[in-house]
Design an enzyme around this catalytic site. Structure first.
Site, mmCIF file in Angstrom:
data_model
loop_
_atom_site.group_PDB
_atom_site.id
_atom_site.type_symbol
_atom_site.label_atom_id
_atom_site.label_comp_id
_atom_site.label_asym_id
_atom_site.label_seq_id
_atom_site.Cartn_x
_atom_site.Cartn_y
_atom_site.Cartn_z
ATOM 1 N N TYR A 209 21.155 -16.090 11.857
ATOM 2 C CA TYR A 209 21.535 -17.358 11.069
ATOM 3 C C TYR A 209 21.433 -16.758 9.796
ATOM 4 O O TYR A 209 20.209 -16.887 9.094
ATOM 5 C CB TYR A 209 20.702 -18.500 11.274
ATOM 6 C CG TYR A 209 21.075 -19.299 12.549
ATOM 7 C CD1 TYR A 209 22.072 -18.911 13.519
ATOM 8 C CD2 TYR A 209 20.179 -20.329 13.262
ATOM 9 C CE1 TYR A 209 22.200 -19.661 14.392
ATOM 10 C CE2 TYR A 209 20.604 -20.919 14.050
ATOM 11 C CZ TYR A 209 21.538 -20.577 14.982
ATOM 12 O OH TYR A 209 21.677 -20.997 16.241
ATOM 13 N N PRO B 161 25.765 -31.645 18.887
ATOM 14 C CA PRO B 161 25.300 -32.952 19.487
ATOM 15 C C PRO B 161 26.091 -34.246 19.056
ATOM 16 O O PRO B 161 25.981 -35.381 19.677
ATOM 17 C CB PRO B 161 23.951 -33.279 19.059
ATOM 18 C CG PRO B 161 23.717 -32.589 17.736
ATOM 19 C CD PRO B 161 24.867 -31.498 17.880
#
Length: 296
Positions: free
Chosen positions: A70, A216
């Site tokens: 990341y 999600p």
């Protein structure tokens, strides 16, 4: 003195214990989005990223998920700058197995040599002597899966890794991994509208393995209509309803929604206390959204 996270908002989601010795609140934070566009380079507003991380802990989040890819490196560095020496009992999970060559560009590298080198970088950037949960980010098609896991086991035996997790794996991968080392977490794509990995989630529940859903939030017209109806009736957001459904779906669910905004973080954390009624939960479960690859 460490903050009593039991009285903070994220604690309303309840707790889960990883590996028998790391108990965390069941609503975590994913630190991918605090990097630049394409998950590349530094964020446009570093101060906002640091503030978001600190606010997460203020709200009782004590499980933070990141990866060396990341940024690359940027997310781990920001976590340490904002939170080290982790005096509020934060559990930091990071991952290895992806390498980066540019914005939006991801490549496999889960070779034992790379893993042995990568862990040193993560330890240094996170400013820790041992990584709480070290996850294989993705099986590498060019490397034996067992060899990748065995490399992480060596790091565990050397005291550099506390617990081992997996990401983007099949049920077969999990069972193979369990023959090599105890697995405390599995991180796969999962949401109300994307339940491809239901059978993996069910297996994790049977085994007491934490399940970390990435992506999600409910997506797609059919899912949005069902979630939006409840959100409008209850005067909340679709994000809150999506996270509340996940939390109720399984006791081993540990959502890690990510954001670089304090406002969105606070909205997400409010899902810890948001309870779907039995009727609402049943209505959502009656909806079977199309798989993500079939959505218009």
């Amino acid at each position: 003195m460490a903050t009593d996270t039991a009285i903070l908002p994220a604690a309303a989601a309840g707790t889960i214990t990883l590996g028998g010795d790391l108990t965390v609140n069941r609503l975590g934070y994913g630190a991918m989005r605090i990097t630049g566009p394409g998950i590349w380079g530094p964020p446009a507003d570093k101060a906002a990223a640091l503030a978001t991380l600190r606010r997460a802990v203020d709200l009782g989040i004590n499980f933070i998920d990141t990866a060396d890819s990341y940024g690359p490196d940027v997310s781990e560095e920001l976590i340490a700058e904002a939170l080290a020496p982790y005096s509020h009992g934060e559990v930091i999970a990071t991952k290895v197995g992806w390498v980066r060559y540019g914005p939006g560009v991801w490549a496999h590298n889960a070779s034992p040599a790379h893993i042995a080198e990568a862990v040193e970088g993560s330890l240094k950037r996170l400013r820790v002597e041992r990584i709480d949960v070290y996850q294989l980010h993705h099986p590498d098609p060019a490397v034996s899966f067992d060899a990748s896991l065995e490399a992480i086991v060596k790091l565990k035996e050397a005291g550099k890794v506390r617990h081992v997790g997996l990401s983007n794996v099949t049920l077969e991968h999990i069972k193979r991994a369990q023959k090599i080392v105890p697995i405390v977490s599995v991180q796969n794509r999962y949401s109300f509208s994307d339940r491809e990995w239901d059978y993996v989630l069910d297996y994790c529940q049977q085994q007491g393995i934490a399940f970390l859903p990435w992506g999600p939030m409910a997506q797609g017209k059919q899912a949005n209509e069902a979630v939006s109806k409840i959100a409008q009736t209850r005067e909340t957001s679709t994000a809150v309803v999506s996270l509340a459904w996940l939390l109720r779906r399984s006791p081993i669910m540990l959502p890690i929604p990510g954001t670089g905004s304090v406002k969105h973080l606070e909205e997400n954390v409010s899902a810890a206390a948001f309870k779907l009624s039995d009727e609402e939960f049943a209505a959502l479960n009656a909806v079977v959204p199309k798989p993500y690859w079939l959505r218009a």
